[in-house]
Design a protein around this motif. Structure first.
Motif, PDB file in Angstrom:
ATOM      1  N   UNK A 262       0.840  -1.209   0.000  1.00  0.00           N
ATOM      2  CA  UNK A 262       0.000   0.000   0.000  1.00  0.00           C
ATOM      3  C   UNK A 262       0.874   1.257   0.000  1.00  0.00           C
ATOM      4  N   UNK A 263       0.491   2.247  -0.793  1.00  0.00           N
ATOM      5  CA  UNK A 263       1.266   3.494  -0.834  1.00  0.00           C
ATOM      6  C   UNK A 263       0.763   4.429   0.254  1.00  0.00           C
ATOM      7  N   UNK A 264       1.511   4.520   1.337  1.00  0.00           N
ATOM      8  CA  UNK A 264       1.107   5.353   2.462  1.00  0.00           C
ATOM      9  C   UNK A 264       1.243   4.558   3.750  1.00  0.00           C
ATOM     10  N   UNK A 265       0.884   5.179   4.859  1.00  0.00           N
ATOM     11  CA  UNK A 265       0.976   4.477   6.145  1.00  0.00           C
ATOM     12  C   UNK A 265      -0.096   3.391   6.195  1.00  0.00           C
ATOM     13  N   UNK A 266       0.288   2.205   6.623  1.00  0.00           N
ATOM     14  CA  UNK A 266      -0.707   1.155   6.784  1.00  0.00           C
ATOM     15  C   UNK A 266      -0.660   0.663   8.215  1.00  0.00           C
ATOM     16  N   UNK A 267      -1.832   0.497   8.796  1.00  0.00           N
ATOM     17  CA  UNK A 267      -1.940  -0.041  10.156  1.00  0.00           C
ATOM     18  C   UNK A 267      -2.526  -1.436  10.090  1.00  0.00           C
ATOM     19  N   UNK A 268      -1.827  -2.390  10.705  1.00  0.00           N
ATOM     20  CA  UNK A 268      -2.437  -3.716  10.908  1.00  0.00           C
ATOM     21  C   UNK A 268      -2.404  -3.985  12.399  1.00  0.00           C
ATOM     22  N   UNK A 269      -3.572  -3.911  13.007  1.00  0.00           N
ATOM     23  CA  UNK A 269      -3.705  -4.215  14.427  1.00  0.00           C
ATOM     24  C   UNK A 269      -3.860  -5.737  14.511  1.00  0.00           C
ATOM     25  N   UNK A 270      -2.966  -6.373  15.275  1.00  0.00           N
ATOM     26  CA  UNK A 270      -2.958  -7.850  15.277  1.00  0.00           C
ATOM     27  C   UNK A 270      -3.368  -8.386  16.647  1.00  0.00           C
ATOM     28  N   UNK A 271      -4.411  -9.175  16.676  1.00  0.00           N
ATOM     29  CA  UNK A 271      -4.846  -9.816  17.922  1.00  0.00           C
ATOM     30  C   UNK A 271      -3.789 -10.861  18.260  1.00  0.00           C
ATOM     31  N   UNK A 272      -3.096 -10.644  19.364  1.00  0.00           N
ATOM     32  CA  UNK A 272      -1.914 -11.451  19.688  1.00  0.00           C
ATOM     33  C   UNK A 272      -2.010 -11.959  21.119  1.00  0.00           C
ATOM     34  N   UNK A 273      -2.574 -13.145  21.305  1.00  0.00           N
ATOM     35  CA  UNK A 273      -2.729 -13.634  22.673  1.00  0.00           C
ATOM     36  C   UNK A 273      -1.407 -13.681  23.448  1.00  0.00           C
ATOM     37  N   UNK A 274      -1.456 -13.151  24.676  1.00  0.00           N
ATOM     38  CA  UNK A 274      -0.338 -13.272  25.622  1.00  0.00           C
ATOM     39  C   UNK A 274      -0.729 -14.427  26.544  1.00  0.00           C
ATOM     40  N   UNK A 275      -0.124 -15.572  26.285  1.00  0.00           N
ATOM     41  CA  UNK A 275      -0.573 -16.794  26.979  1.00  0.00           C
ATOM     42  C   UNK A 275      -0.177 -16.807  28.454  1.00  0.00           C
ATOM     43  N   UNK A 276       0.755 -15.946  28.826  1.00  0.00           N
ATOM     44  CA  UNK A 276       1.242 -15.964  30.215  1.00  0.00           C
ATOM     45  C   UNK A 276       0.440 -15.039  31.135  1.00  0.00           C
ATOM     46  N   UNK A 277       0.074 -13.856  30.626  1.00  0.00           N
ATOM     47  CA  UNK A 277      -0.546 -12.882  31.533  1.00  0.00           C
ATOM     48  C   UNK A 277      -1.990 -12.532  31.198  1.00  0.00           C
ATOM     49  N   UNK A 278      -2.452 -12.863  30.006  1.00  0.00           N
ATOM     50  CA  UNK A 278      -3.847 -12.549  29.671  1.00  0.00           C
ATOM     51  C   UNK A 278      -4.616 -13.858  29.511  1.00  0.00           C
ATOM     52  N   UNK A 279      -5.349 -14.213  30.548  1.00  0.00           N
ATOM     53  CA  UNK A 279      -6.077 -15.487  30.514  1.00  0.00           C
ATOM     54  C   UNK A 279      -7.535 -15.300  30.101  1.00  0.00           C
ATOM     55  N   UNK A 280      -7.859 -14.096  29.631  1.00  0.00           N
ATOM     56  CA  UNK A 280      -9.218 -13.834  29.142  1.00  0.00           C
ATOM     57  C   UNK A 280      -9.221 -13.836  27.613  1.00  0.00           C
ATOM     58  N   UNK A 281      -8.375 -12.975  27.021  1.00  0.00           N
ATOM     59  CA  UNK A 281      -8.350 -12.847  25.558  1.00  0.00           C
ATOM     60  C   UNK A 281      -7.367 -13.868  24.980  1.00  0.00           C
ATOM     61  N   UNK A 282      -7.790 -15.106  25.022  1.00  0.00           N
ATOM     62  CA  UNK A 282      -6.948 -16.229  24.615  1.00  0.00           C
ATOM     63  C   UNK A 282      -7.164 -16.544  23.133  1.00  0.00           C
ATOM     64  N   UNK A 283      -6.373 -17.484  22.606  1.00  0.00           N
ATOM     65  CA  UNK A 283      -6.601 -17.931  21.216  1.00  0.00           C
ATOM     66  C   UNK A 283      -8.057 -18.390  21.064  1.00  0.00           C
ATOM     67  N   UNK A 284      -8.552 -19.161  22.031  1.00  0.00           N
ATOM     68  CA  UNK A 284      -9.921 -19.702  21.927  1.00  0.00           C
ATOM     69  C   UNK A 284     -10.947 -18.565  21.972  1.00  0.00           C
TER      70      UNK A 284
END
Ligand code: TPP
Ligand code: SF4
Ligand code: MG
Length: 284
Positions: free
Chosen positions: A187-209
């Protein structure tokens, strides 16, 4: 042509086993390989956080900056040499907290850089505090009674700031993510890709599942990313259903094309018209 394997550096990733960052690393190497980019023409820039270790693990050029400052450094590199592909890796705290002002202006300025936010909805490196994208009620060591703040909505913020390419990926779907990163780079210009990235050690709510139950692909849903009003609606969607893919895309000349000094070629290749030694000497 470079393969993803050839892009592996000699530094071994020390992320926790199962961390979503491993899939992001694989996807960014895959996208660089798919586009046939020469590693010597690619620079990965980061701030501070678990996410910020990514440049260490890829055999391209890299710059590990300070917390929240990946985007001004990435913009500076690109403006100094606009023949380079510049990819910034930030955390959600890094980019949407301490670096928020840089985020807004990077989107507004539309310098041709790709911004990958490893959004795990938590501060990973500092061992688990709420971040700007943590959901209301989220319990961590800094909010034992549950967060009483609402999370920011980065995608709507990006569109509102003038972003020309806004997407969301999921570390649990690396093939899709790899394609999105490649689209963002081209893409010509700034591109943002916000990536859902589970933190398996400290975030036990927003998990892969948790994410897997909710994510859907905007392409399958027939979304038109050029429709700004529909894009705003999709950028606001969060909860039982979470859209992934390209949310918004438009065309606007990147800043690199508008800076008069860059019309004669990359700054780094232009001769210095002045003797800067006296100036440099003042700082030594
Ligand atoms: C100026 C400054 N303030 C605070 C810190 C401490 N610190 C290091 S990483 C971090 C947050 C990390 O969270 P995030 O940006 O989401 O990255 P993650 O580790 O989750 O990838 C903080 C507050 C710092 N290094 N520098
Ligand atoms: S603390 Fe979380 S984000 Fe950091 S490496 Fe471990 S799982 Fe990944
Ligand atoms: Mg984080």
């Amino acid at each position: 042509m470079t393969t993803p394997e050839e892009l592996r550096s000699t530094v071994i990733p020390d992320w926790c086993p199962g961390c979503g960052n491993h899939a992001i690393l694989m996807s960014v190497k895959g996208a660089i390989a798919d586009l046939g980019l020469d590693p010597k023409d690619v620079v990965l820039v980061s701030g501070i956080g678990c996410s910020a270790k990514t440049p260490h693990y890829v055999k391209t050029y890299g710059f590990h900056a300070i917390h929240g400052r990946a985007l001004p450094v990435a913009s500076g590199i690109r403006l100094a040499n606009h023949q380079l592909t510049v990819i910034a890796h930030c955390g959600d705290g890094d980019c949407y907290g301490i670096g928020m002002e840089h985020f807004i202006h990077a989107m507004r300025r539309n310098v041709n850089i790709t911004v990958l936010v490893h959004n795990n909805q938590i501060y990973g490196l500092t061992t688990g505090q709420t971040s700007p994208t943590s959901d209301f009620g989220f319990k961590t060591k800094s909010t034992p009674g549950g967060s009483i703040e609402r999370g920011v909505m980065p995608l709507i913020l990006a569109i509102g700031s003038g972003a020309t390419f806004v997407a969301r990926g999921f570390a649990g779907n690396p093939k899709h993510l790899r394609g999105l990163i490649a689209e963002g780079i081209t893409h010509k210009g700034a591109s943002l890709i916000d990536i859902l990235q589970p933190c398996v050690t400290f975030n036990h709510v927003n998990t892969f599942a948790w994410y897997r139950e909710r994510v859907y692909d905007l392409k399958d849903a027939g979304h038109d990313p050029t429709d700004r009003a529909r894009a705003m609606e999709k950028a606001l969607e969060w909860g039982d259903r979470i859209p992934t893919g390209v949310i918004y895309r438009t065309e606007r000349p990147p800043l690199d094309d508008l800076v008069p000094a860059l019309a004669q070629g990359p700054l780094v290749k232009q001769p210095l018209e002045r003797d800067i030694r006296p100036l440099m000497e003042r700082f030594y």
